[in-house]
Scaffold this motif. Structure first.
Motif, PDB file in Angstrom:
ATOM      1  N   GLN A 109      30.370  22.912  26.097  1.00 17.90           N
ATOM      2  CA  GLN A 109      30.839  21.495  25.870  1.00 17.90           C
ATOM      3  C   GLN A 109      30.960  20.775  27.321  1.00 17.90           C
ATOM      4  OE1 GLN A 109      34.664  23.379  24.460  1.00 17.90           O
ATOM      5  NE2 GLN A 109      34.844  21.813  22.846  1.00 17.90           N
ATOM      6  N   PHE A 148      36.178  22.240  29.219  1.00 19.21           N
ATOM      7  CA  PHE A 148      36.426  23.229  27.879  1.00 19.21           C
ATOM      8  C   PHE A 148      35.510  24.457  28.172  1.00 19.21           C
ATOM      9  CE2 PHE A 148      38.872  19.477  27.320  1.00 19.21           C
ATOM     10  CZ  PHE A 148      39.843  19.793  26.842  1.00 19.21           C
ATOM     11  N   ARG A 188      40.986   9.693  15.466  1.00 22.98           N
ATOM     12  CA  ARG A 188      42.051  10.292  16.370  1.00 22.98           C
ATOM     13  C   ARG A 188      41.072  10.752  17.718  1.00 22.98           C
ATOM     14  NH1 ARG A 188      41.314  15.806  18.726  1.00 22.98           N
ATOM     15  NH2 ARG A 188      43.241  16.585  19.150  1.00 22.98           N
ATOM     16  N   HIS A 236      33.017  15.075  25.581  1.00 27.90           N
ATOM     17  CA  HIS A 236      32.177  16.096  26.004  1.00 27.90           C
ATOM     18  C   HIS A 236      31.332  16.078  24.520  1.00 27.90           C
ATOM     19  CE1 HIS A 236      35.941  18.013  24.668  1.00 27.90           C
ATOM     20  NE2 HIS A 236      35.356  18.485  23.647  1.00 27.90           N
ATOM     21  N   PHE A 280      40.348  26.455  28.843  1.00 28.18           N
ATOM     22  CA  PHE A 280      40.119  27.902  28.102  1.00 28.18           C
ATOM     23  C   PHE A 280      40.055  28.873  29.108  1.00 28.18           C
ATOM     24  CE2 PHE A 280      37.814  25.344  24.681  1.00 28.18           C
ATOM     25  CZ  PHE A 280      38.962  24.810  24.008  1.00 28.18           C
ATOM     26  N   ASP A 337      39.775  12.642  20.672  1.00 27.97           N
ATOM     27  CA  ASP A 337      40.162  13.865  21.391  1.00 27.97           C
ATOM     28  C   ASP A 337      40.310  13.713  22.821  1.00 27.97           C
ATOM     29  OD1 ASP A 337      40.000  16.615  20.859  1.00 27.97           O
ATOM     30  OD2 ASP A 337      38.051  16.786  22.155  1.00 27.97           O
ATOM     31  N   VAL A 338      41.110  14.523  23.697  1.00 24.84           N
ATOM     32  CA  VAL A 338      41.149  14.497  25.196  1.00 24.84           C
ATOM     33  C   VAL A 338      41.192  12.900  25.670  1.00 24.84           C
ATOM     34  CG1 VAL A 338      40.572  15.836  27.079  1.00 24.84           C
ATOM     35  CG2 VAL A 338      39.828  16.590  24.830  1.00 24.84           C
ATOM     36  N   ARG A 372      45.344  28.566  12.505  1.00 22.89           N
ATOM     37  CA  ARG A 372      43.959  28.063  11.905  1.00 22.89           C
ATOM     38  C   ARG A 372      43.502  28.681  10.569  1.00 22.89           C
ATOM     39  NH1 ARG A 372      40.434  26.713  17.329  1.00 22.89           N
ATOM     40  NH2 ARG A 372      41.790  24.857  17.980  1.00 22.89           N
ATOM     41  N   ARG A 387      44.467  29.994  19.765  1.00 24.61           N
ATOM     42  CA  ARG A 387      44.744  29.286  18.624  1.00 24.61           C
ATOM     43  C   ARG A 387      44.382  29.566  17.279  1.00 24.61           C
ATOM     44  NH1 ARG A 387      41.787  24.356  21.426  1.00 24.61           N
ATOM     45  NH2 ARG A 387      40.391  26.066  21.318  1.00 24.61           N
ATOM     46  N   GLU A 444      44.895  11.437  21.460  1.00 21.95           N
ATOM     47  CA  GLU A 444      45.357  12.758  21.839  1.00 21.95           C
ATOM     48  C   GLU A 444      45.186  12.994  23.435  1.00 21.95           C
ATOM     49  OE1 GLU A 444      44.467  17.491  22.082  1.00 21.95           O
ATOM     50  OE2 GLU A 444      43.040  16.120  22.891  1.00 21.95           O
ATOM     51  N   ASP A 500      33.767  25.595  19.708  1.00 20.36           N
ATOM     52  CA  ASP A 500      34.902  25.372  19.701  1.00 20.36           C
ATOM     53  C   ASP A 500      35.370  24.744  18.345  1.00 20.36           C
ATOM     54  OD1 ASP A 500      37.679  24.968  20.591  1.00 20.36           O
ATOM     55  OD2 ASP A 500      37.123  23.110  21.560  1.00 20.36           O
ATOM     56  N   HIS A 546      46.591  21.999  15.134  1.00 25.49           N
ATOM     57  CA  HIS A 546      45.653  23.326  15.429  1.00 25.49           C
ATOM     58  C   HIS A 546      45.676  23.730  16.581  1.00 25.49           C
ATOM     59  CE1 HIS A 546      43.606  19.818  16.788  1.00 25.49           C
ATOM     60  NE2 HIS A 546      42.358  20.606  17.007  1.00 25.49           N
ATOM     61  N   ASP A 547      46.353  23.408  17.581  1.00 26.64           N
ATOM     62  CA  ASP A 547      46.244  23.751  18.950  1.00 26.64           C
ATOM     63  C   ASP A 547      47.562  24.637  19.385  1.00 26.64           C
ATOM     64  OD1 ASP A 547      43.647  22.731  19.428  1.00 26.64           O
ATOM     65  OD2 ASP A 547      44.512  20.825  20.190  1.00 26.64           O
ATOM     66  N   TYR A 572      34.530  21.058  17.889  1.00 28.72           N
ATOM     67  CA  TYR A 572      34.937  20.112  18.692  1.00 28.72           C
ATOM     68  C   TYR A 572      33.841  20.234  19.884  1.00 28.72           C
ATOM     69  CZ  TYR A 572      39.632  18.721  17.098  1.00 28.72           C
ATOM     70  OH  TYR A 572      40.573  18.312  16.119  1.00 28.72           O
TER      71      TYR A 572
HETATM   72  C1  NOJ Z   1      41.696  19.113  21.777  1.00 31.38           C
HETATM   73  C2  NOJ Z   1      41.340  19.524  20.201  1.00 31.38           C
HETATM   74  O1  NOJ Z   1      42.751  19.414  19.713  1.00 31.38           O
HETATM   75  C3  NOJ Z   1      41.274  21.157  20.671  1.00 31.38           C
HETATM   76  O2  NOJ Z   1      41.068  21.818  19.492  1.00 31.38           O
HETATM   77  C4  NOJ Z   1      39.717  21.274  21.484  1.00 31.38           C
HETATM   78  O3  NOJ Z   1      39.777  22.404  21.757  1.00 31.38           O
HETATM   79  C5  NOJ Z   1      39.748  20.487  22.814  1.00 31.38           C
HETATM   80  N1  NOJ Z   1      40.372  19.147  22.606  1.00 31.38           N
HETATM   81  C6  NOJ Z   1      38.656  20.111  23.197  1.00 31.38           C
HETATM   82  O4  NOJ Z   1      37.850  19.226  22.664  1.00 31.38           O
END
Ligand code: NOJ
Ligand code: MG
Length: 554
Positions: free
Chosen positions: A184, A180, A214, A112, A157, A216-217, A431, A427, A279, A69, A340-341, A72
């Motif tokens: 992961q 995800f 930052r 994860h 996903f 994540d999740v 990117r 996405r 996030e 990913d 980026h998402d 990530y």
């Molecule tokens: C949020 C991230 O911004 C994204 O790109 C990623 O796929 C998911 N979290 C899982 O880590």
């Protein structure tokens, strides 16, 4: 609406008003010509960020990872992925950024690990019920032979959120949870060992000088204890939740907050002002505000703002609600239009108003109106950069880059495309490696033609060297905005509405007045108005045309 903490003291600190530029390392600058951006590439381009006038950078993950990913999926939290460089390259990047007055925020992925992480390998080799498995979320399956997943949760996903493992004896075994990709596996945050490990990872990067993380999740770490069925689609990036709906058992559980309080104590024990940014795809704004209470994180991304439609009432509502919600806990508000998402805002805003946010755009999909999208994106950006609080920019938006909306499907790499059974493009379109020089190989992304995702031919006209010193270019529009934003202290002033009708928004902030025209007819400026900045030229008689934002002194 000023930014104060509950005891009434103004909140201070660089981060309260910072403009923070997101670098997606794979796609920013490639130093070695392998088609993948890298840390030395970033270091060599830091002067661009100084010229632009941002305060800080946030780097998406650059740690060792199988890239299931795009990084990530981390297999070692204390090193650098060889594709991106080595640990000394990270140290150099941090030092060089600091010497230019830029702060550095790194990405932390605690929900994860990668399935290639040594912990997961140990879990697979160990028996059900072992301490190795207890670092993740392993469960027996349902059905007579355990052949059904333990619950009905879906991966963000696409497809089930559970994968069954094969035991060392070759027999099908337990299932593990992955919100995800299969690569992961979710960590078990009820396990003290997991908590201790991440405190140590925080210290590892704080010791190397980073200015923050930052996270994540951030809304996903703790799951409802019974892992109850949910029976609903499981979208992390879903729109606004209805207020009376129960909270999903995998998101925004109250238990996450204790984790961030503990992290905050670690950050506060370091010199300087180090920050945590959540996030968290959490709505409504009041729920999100809980992540930025005084003893938790410093900031949370404002995705409700990103998702709001391009109409005066929708923008008025989201701005007002955001400011109120963060004021209620004494935190600064944040603003963001692209990352980026999501589909880049220069393309998203080129779709008819009210179109649900697409998860990628590809060949055969309705295509955005590029000119309209850019015009609105520029107006939206000038509106955003005039708001009090902190703003996030995503690499390439300062060039007005659109989404790559005609990327061949076989080039796509986001797991979303395959896992959704080729129904969600995902996405990749936001990117694509960014263009620096119109006439260079890979538009100056690297020394060769190589680019891990194909760059569209239109990149030439968006390249930095076609826009630098060109009056009216998107790049110069951003630069001027960032200069004026600093000069007028817009990030730390108080917003006062003057008009919030169906077609026009007007507010005062920091001695400036800001007007955005969402309507059909041009809007005249008050007599004697001195225009300081605008997202597009005014009409011949000095009125503000449709889809334009103006900064002026009345
Ligand atoms: C949020 C991230 O911004 C994204 O790109 C990623 O796929 C998911 N979290 C899982 O880590
Ligand atoms: Mg490279």
């Amino acid at each position: 609406m000023t930014q104060q903490n509950p005891s009434g003291d103004p909140i201070t600190g660089w981060w309260t008003e910072a403009v923070i530029y997101q670098i997606y390392p794979r796609s920013f600058a490639d130093s070695d010509g392998d088609g993948i951006g890298d840390l030395p590439g970033i270091t060599a381009r830091l002067d661009h960020l100084v010229d632009l006038g941002v305060d800080a950078v946030w780097l998406s993950p650059f740690y060792p990872s199988p890239q299931a990913d795009a990084g990530y999926d981390v297999s070692d939290y204390r090193d650098v992925e060889p594709l991106f460089g080595r640990l000394p390259d990270a140290d150099k990047l941090i030092t060089e950024a600091h010497s230019r007055g830029l702060r550095v925020i790194v990405d932390l992925v605690p929900n994860h690990t990668s399935s290639a992480h040594p912990w997961f390998a140990a879990a697979l080799a160990a028996a059900p019920g072992s301490p190795e498995r207890a670092r993740y979320v392993f469960r027996d399956g349902r059905g007579p032979a355990g052949e059904q997943p333990p619950n009905d949760w879906q991966s963000v996903f696409g497809g089930p959120a559970w994968t069954r493992v094969v035991d060392p004896d070759g027999q099908p075994g337990q299932w593990y949870l992955h919100l995800f990709d299969t690569g992961q596996p979710d960590l078990n945050w009820d396990n003290p060992e997991v908590r201790t490990e991440f405190l140590d990872i925080l210290r590892f990067w704080l010791d190397r000088g980073v200015d923050g993380f930052r996270v994540d999740v951030a809304h996903g770490l703790v799951k409802q204890a019974d892992l109850a069925d949910w029976r609903e689609p499981q979208e992390i990036l879903s729109g606004r939740e209805e207020e009376d709906k129960p909270r999903p058992p995998m998101w925004d559980q109250d238990g996450v907050h204790e984790i961030y309080r503990e992290w905050r104590r670690v950050l506060d024990s370091y010199p300087g002002e180090r920050i945590l940014v959540a996030e968290a795809w959490v709505e409504p704004a009041e729920r999100l505000a809980r992540y930025v209470r005084p003893d938790e994180m410093h900031q949370a991304f404002n995705f409700e703002y990103l998702l709001a439609s391009w109409t005066a009432p929708a923008q008025y509502a989201v701005i007002t609600r955001s400011l109120e919600a963060t004021d209620s806990v004494g935190a600064p508000t944040t603003w963001v239009l692209s990352n980026h998402d999501v589909v880049r805002h220069a393309s998203r805003l080129g779709l008819p108003v009210g179109t649900p946010r697409p998860n990628g755009i590809g060949i055969g999909d309705p295509q955005p109106d590029a000119a309209l999208g850019l015009r609105r994106a520029r107006a939206a950006t000038l509106l955003m950069l005039a708001l009090p609080g902190s703003a996030y920019l995503y690499q390439g938006e300062e060039l007005g880059l659109p989404e790559h909306t005609t990327m061949p499907d076989e080039a796509r790499q986001d797991p979303t495309w395959a896992r959704s059974g080729h129904t969600q493009r995902g996405r990749d379109g936001c990117r694509v490696p960014i263009p620096w020089e119109a006439d260079a190989p890979s538009y100056g992304f690297g020394p060769t033609d190589a680019s891990w995702l194909p760059q569209p031919a239109v990149w030439a006209e968006y390249a930095l060297d076609r826009q630098r010193d060109v009056p009216g270019s998107t790049y110069e529009m951003y630069r001027t905005a960032l200069r004026l934003r600093r000069e007028y202290a817009l990030g730390r002033s108080a917003l006062r509405w003057r008009e919030s009708g169906d077609a026009v928004l007007i507010f005062d902030n920091g001695g400036l007045t800001v007007l955005t025209n969402f309507g059909e007819a041009p809007v005249p400026l008050p007599a004697g108005a001195e225009v300081l900045h605008s997202s597009a030229p005014l009409t011949d008689d000095g009125a503000v045309p449709t889809d334009v934002t103006v900064w002026f002194r009345a």
